[in-house]
Design a protein around this motif. Structure first.
Motif, PDB file in Angstrom:
ATOM      1  N   PHE C  81       1.073  -1.047   0.036  1.00 34.74           N
ATOM      2  CA  PHE C  81       0.154  -0.041  -0.110  1.00 34.74           C
ATOM      3  C   PHE C  81       0.715   1.255   0.120  1.00 34.74           C
ATOM      4  O   PHE C  81       0.542   2.129  -0.786  1.00 34.74           O
ATOM      5  N   TYR C  85       0.867   3.913  -2.976  1.00 32.12           N
ATOM      6  CA  TYR C  85       0.658   5.434  -2.749  1.00 32.12           C
ATOM      7  C   TYR C  85       1.737   6.283  -3.463  1.00 32.12           C
ATOM      8  O   TYR C  85       1.396   7.338  -4.013  1.00 32.12           O
ATOM      9  N   TYR C  88       1.653   6.512  -6.926  1.00 35.24           N
ATOM     10  CA  TYR C  88       0.189   7.287  -7.312  1.00 35.24           C
ATOM     11  C   TYR C  88       0.688   8.676  -7.070  1.00 35.24           C
ATOM     12  O   TYR C  88       0.109   9.467  -8.042  1.00 35.24           O
ATOM     13  N   CYS C 149      -3.297  -2.466  -4.963  1.00 36.50           N
ATOM     14  CA  CYS C 149      -3.747  -1.230  -4.381  1.00 36.50           C
ATOM     15  C   CYS C 149      -3.425  -0.015  -5.349  1.00 36.50           C
ATOM     16  O   CYS C 149      -4.247   0.909  -5.446  1.00 36.50           O
ATOM     17  N   ARG C 150      -2.431  -0.307  -6.287  1.00 35.90           N
ATOM     18  CA  ARG C 150      -2.185   0.782  -7.362  1.00 35.90           C
ATOM     19  C   ARG C 150      -3.336   0.714  -8.284  1.00 35.90           C
ATOM     20  O   ARG C 150      -3.932   1.825  -8.770  1.00 35.90           O
ATOM     21  N   ARG C 152      -6.320   0.211  -7.699  1.00 43.66           N
ATOM     22  CA  ARG C 152      -7.512   0.683  -7.105  1.00 43.66           C
ATOM     23  C   ARG C 152      -7.473   2.266  -7.245  1.00 43.66           C
ATOM     24  O   ARG C 152      -8.391   2.968  -7.376  1.00 43.66           O
ATOM     25  N   LEU C 153      -6.253   2.564  -6.848  1.00 41.70           N
ATOM     26  CA  LEU C 153      -5.808   4.252  -6.878  1.00 41.70           C
ATOM     27  C   LEU C 153      -6.103   4.961  -8.128  1.00 41.70           C
ATOM     28  O   LEU C 153      -6.289   5.768  -8.403  1.00 41.70           O
ATOM     29  N   MET C 156      -9.388   6.144  -8.750  1.00 41.69           N
ATOM     30  CA  MET C 156      -9.712   7.039  -7.932  1.00 41.69           C
ATOM     31  C   MET C 156      -9.847   8.487  -8.523  1.00 41.69           C
ATOM     32  O   MET C 156      -9.008   8.638  -9.306  1.00 41.69           O
ATOM     33  N   ILE C 179      -8.030   8.146   1.399  1.00 42.46           N
ATOM     34  CA  ILE C 179      -7.343   7.235   0.687  1.00 42.46           C
ATOM     35  C   ILE C 179      -7.549   5.923   1.282  1.00 42.46           C
ATOM     36  O   ILE C 179      -7.901   5.021   0.619  1.00 42.46           O
ATOM     37  N   CYS C 183      -9.569   2.926  -0.564  1.00 39.97           N
ATOM     38  CA  CYS C 183      -8.555   1.434  -1.032  1.00 39.97           C
ATOM     39  C   CYS C 183      -9.191   0.333  -0.161  1.00 39.97           C
ATOM     40  O   CYS C 183      -8.668  -0.803  -0.360  1.00 39.97           O
ATOM     41  N   ALA C 186      -9.499  -2.911  -1.881  1.00 33.77           N
ATOM     42  CA  ALA C 186      -8.203  -3.407  -2.475  1.00 33.77           C
ATOM     43  C   ALA C 186      -7.330  -3.789  -1.194  1.00 33.77           C
ATOM     44  O   ALA C 186      -6.735  -4.820  -1.379  1.00 33.77           O
TER      45      ALA C 186
END
Lengths: 289, 372, 261
Positions: C81, C85, C88, C149-150, C152-153, C156, C179, C183, C186
């Motif tokens: 994560f 982040y 991202y 996670c990426r 999912r971001l 966003m 955030i 997330c 995810a």
């Protein structure tokens, strides 16, 4: 009018580093560290069953001058190459069907199904193949009912390939399906309109357009096959051993870790070379005519 | 500079913003008064959004200073400012319902749950979306989401509201309705609205004052009407309204009346602007190259030749029907295209479908000389 | 060309049969009384399940596996994560090297990682511990967590975080209030998926586990001995566990805005 100098200094914030640093520390300590240490270890010596830190080329000499190392090396190379070619070719028609011939919801389900085995026990699946492929196993029993066989499938290259494909086929199918789905359908339509037969369209339009994805899928297939020890051991009979089996044998018997490290480093060098070659082929711009 | 006694709320002083090589905003100087509805307008990439983002602290100026309430804001972080913004994408939190979205700002100011809830419901009520308070924002319509976003920004009772093209995603009929909601709110609350848009109709319909930006610089600032009738440059004339832009040479200048010789004829233009604007003070000499503007809706079109100055003979190429108004595209014998905007019902008297010659004319005072 | 496209579909189905045959037969034979599993099947039995149920080694291995998977999933998801982040949100020098550092481990053959980990852990005096497996598995699975996670971001709205700042949330607070909640699906998905990978991994575990065997290591040792239908029973159990984990992971991942959480 204000005459004071604007202050453009940014206040220090620990926030970005909090997210950036953990993985750096972790990977250096537990990923880069072990790999570098392994390279160093290939120069260590073993005296009285104990490893002594040194910088000698004895292990390298010992391994690289032995015929059995090179037998293993080329066997592994050939098996992995064979697995890559066979898996890629077998997977392609299915990926083609999933990308072009079925509805998006069927494609989603197919990918969902193909992802599952990738995360389930490979070991148990190979054991299952062992039972299925055995002399008195499921396949020979079925063939016997129509008067065929029995065929020897275990302890052969065929057995090894079945095992490799158990590992690689789902992944290659998924990656190829993604690669083919990303092609702009209009280009395929255009090819048909221009009088390109469906077969011709496959290798003049579709394969070149999906080239990068197809090569990456093949590369993953090669890496997985090259590094797997379970299939050649249980299904292939391990005579001669492949490089991963050689690493296990050398490590587990006689504590010859440095020699195992030599084998591992040779594997890494081979993989890096092949990965670079594959990726530069995959991302090479087409020569302008 | 502007209004010396009454201190402006926001002052931009030589503010520049560079992203690497790209200069988004160049030495911007302007101020915003308290309680003003100001629109910043320009084509995409002109720096208007960057300007707004600098106001919200989302970008730091590369050079220059921004002051709000006489306080230097350059290094004040976004969350330490009180400059709520209505985003083009609305940026509603998808994992919160409408009420929780509105409460967000209050929660960040550590208000207790009961107060938050009461204020949020109050604002949702005020904007007419109270019935959707507990609904997932994803399930709301564009207009409803818009109102929730407005409520979320206003619930903390800021002195200034920033709006970044908030209406660009809405259907045309909703845009008109939201425009009246926004102007009414601004008047009732008496706070400053800074409204960024590329839409002339939105800017002119709502703003007290409009700033036109181009390539990171201010092209013109003024009341909507002044900008519309007296563009300060060729860029503004092309960007705002529907204008015919005619260039030529000065052949004479008397008593503030300039005679211009252009490829499509000789015209007279008043050089003193009615509003005393930028065009007024220039001195025109014979032989100078000048450009003047005549708005499409100030051009008369007729079939019989009119007894007037400033007449151009044209043929009709095409017409664009927008509703009550029709735009005619005409062409002179040398291929110059001219535009005329007339009421739809005037069209019948023209017998425009039969082809032939049309006469365009305008009153000398309606043409506007661009400052050279 | 209709027969061709039906032929293609039939062929595709055949490959699916190949992929799922070992799983299918493993489950079938786990209930079959024959000592050597083949067809025709003999009688139905729970014998093999009873055998493993009463085997204390199996229980120890299950306990070890659960501990390892659980800890691995938490560490790997945290690391993944953070990295997702960072990727991202920020651009910085050497970002390519940074991402390579994070994403490379799965491309390195497990057997090589196993040897390297074994040597390294014995060098720093940490071999043969459960947590040596946990550390190694975290390195291996963090990239999966990062990828989930990426992705999912990516979904966003780019303004969401700035909108939180704009409404008065500090960076830390927006992380907590915006955030992380965004997330959440995810993160849950990643916890399950990394647990599944860790639960099935045997090469590294085998090398560094010492006496603390996990379930796959136990299977490896049984298989090395002889053909024992016990493996089918354990295997069915392992399939069940990892498939459940993977399916839960996929469900959470495809849930777009889960209000259920």
């Amino acid at each position: 009018m204000s005459t004071d100098q604007p202050v453009h200094r940014r206040r220090f914030s620990g926030y970005p580093l909090t997210w950036r640093l953990p993985i750096i520390f972790w990977q250096i300590l537990f990923f880069v560290g072990p790999l570098l240490f392994m390279v160093a270890m290939s120069f260590f010596l073993v005296k009285n069953y104990r490893m002594v830190e040194a910088f000698e080329f004895k292990n390298w000499e010992k391994m690289l001058t032995r015929g059995y190392f090179w037998d293993s090396y080329f066997l592994t190379l050939i098996l992995a190459t064979l697995s890559t070619i066979v898996t890629s070719l077998l997977a392609f028609p299915a990926a083609f069907a999933l990308a072009f011939k079925v509805s998006p919801s069927v494609r989603r389900w197919a990918i969902f199904l193909l992802v599952i085995p990738f995360f389930t026990s490979y070991l148990v699946r190979i054991f299952s193949w062992y039972v299925i492929l055995a002399e008195s196993g499921v396949i020979n029993a079925m063939l016997a009912t129509i008067g065929l066989g029995p065929y020897t499938m275990l302890n052969t290259k065929f057995g090894t390939l079945v095992g490799y494909m158990t590992l690689t086929l789902p992944l290659v199918m998924v990656l190829q399906t993604f690669a083919l789905s990303n092609i702009d359908r209009n280009l395929v339509q255009a090819a048909h309109n221009l009088g390109c037969s469906p077969w011709r369209a496959v290798y003049t339009v579709i394969v070149p357009l999906a080239k990068t994805g197809l090569i990456v899928a093949a590369l993953f297939c090669f890496i997985l096959s090259f590094g797997d020890f379970v299939s050649p051991y249980y299904l292939g009979g391990s005579k001669p051993p492949t490089l991963p089996i050689l690493i296990i044998d050398t490590t587990k018997s006689g504590q010859q870790w440095p020699r195992a490290a030599v084998v591992a480093v040779m594997m890494m060098v081979t993989l890096i070379t092949i990965a670079f070659a594959a990726l530069s082929l995959a991302y090479r711009k087409r020569a302008s005519r | 500079m502007s209004v010396p006694n009454n201190r402006p709320l926001v002052v931009f002083d030589k503010v520049s913003k560079r992203f690497g090589e790209f200069v988004a905003v160049k030495a911007l100087n302007f101020s915003i008064d308290a309680g003003e509805f100001i629109a910043i307008m320009g084509p995409s990439g002109c720096g208007k959004t960057t300007t707004l983002r600098m106001l919200a602290g989302l970008e730091q100026p590369t050079e220059g200073t921004i002051r709000i309430n006489d306080q230097l804001m350059n290094n004040v972080k976004p969350h330490e400012r009180d400059t709520p913004m209505v985003w083009q994408s609305l940026a509603l939190f998808p994992f919160l319902n409408a009420r929780e979205n509105v409460e967000f700002g209050l929660k960040m100011r550590n208000q207790d749950a009961a107060t938050r809830r009461a204020k949020a419901l109050d604002w949702l009520e005020r904007l007419g979306v109270a019935e959707f308070a507990e609904r997932n924002v994803e399930t709301l319509s564009g207009g409803q989401r818009q109102r929730v976003a407005l409520a979320r920004s206003l619930v903390t009772e800021p002195r200034m509201l920033l709006l970044d093209e908030p209406l660009s995603a809405l259907d045309a009929h909703l845009v008109i309705r939201m425009q009246s909601v926004l102007t009414r709110l601004q008047r009732e609350l008496g706070i400053t609205f800074v409204y960024v848009t590329h839409s002339q109709s939105e800017a002119f319909a709502m703003a007290d004052r409009v700033v036109i930006m181009s390539n990171g610089e201010i092209a013109q600032t003024g009341l909507p009407r002044d900008i519309y009738r007296e563009p300060a440059s060729r860029f503004v004339a092309e960007f705002v309204g529907l204008n015919n832009i005619i260039s030529g040479k000065v052949i004479g200048s008397t008593d503030g009346i300039v005679s211009v010789d252009s490829p499509i004829g000789r015209f007279t233009v008043g050089s003193v602007s009615a509003a005393g604007g930028q065009g007024g003070s220039s001195v025109y000499r014979t032989g100078d190259q000048v450009t003047f503007v005549i708005a499409a809706d100030l051009v008369e079109v007729s079939r019989p030749q009119p007894q007037a100055d400033n007449v151009v003979v044209c043929s009709l190429i095409s017409e664009e029907f927008i509703g009550s108004v029709v735009t005619l595209f005409l062409e002179t014998s040398d291929g110059t295209e001219l535009k005329v905007q007339i009421q739809e019902r005037e069209l019948e008297t023209l017998d425009h479908t039969s082809g032939g010659t049309f006469y365009l004319s305008w009153r000398q005072g309606n043409a506007h000389l661009l400052p050279s | 060309m209709n027969w061709l496209s039906w032929g293609l579909r039939g062929y595709t189905l055949l490959l699916f049969v190949f992929v799922f045959a070992p799983i299918f037969f493993s489950v079938i034979f786990s209930f079959n009384s024959a000592r050597f599993p083949t067809i025709p099947l003999e009688s139905f039995t729970f014998h093999w399940y009873q055998t493993i149920w009463s085997d204390p080694d199996v229980w120890t291995a299950v306990r070890n596996s659960v501990v390892v998977s659980f800890c691995t999933s938490i560490i790997a998801t945290f690391l993944g994560f953070c990295t997702a982040y960072t990727d991202y949100r920020y651009n910085f020098r050497f970002k390519g090297a940074y991402l390579a550092l994070v994403l490379l481990p799965p491309t390195i053959p497990l057997i090589i990682m196993a040897l390297a980990m074994l040597a390294w852990f014995s060098k720093i005096g940490a071999s043969g511990q459960l947590w040596s497996i946990i550390i190694a598995h975290s390195v291996l699975t963090a990239p999966f967590a990062m990828a989930i996670c990426r992705l999912r971001l990516n979904q966003m709205d780019g303004d969401l975080e700035a909108a939180a700042w704009n409404l008065g949330a500090s960076e830390w607070r927006s992380m907590r209030e915006v955030i992380v909640p965004f997330c959440k699906p995810a993160i849950v998905s990643s916890l399950f998926l990394t647990a599944a990978v860790s639960f099935d991994e045997f090469a590294i575990s085998w090398f560094v586990s010492g006496l603390n065997k996990t379930v796959p290591v136990l299977i490896l040792e049984i298989v090395q001995g002889n053909i024992d239908p016990q493996v089918n029973a354990i295997g069915t159990f392992v399939f069940l566990v990892s498939m459940t984990l993977v399916i839960i992971a996929q469900l959470f991942f495809t849930l777009r805005h889960s209000k259920v959480l």
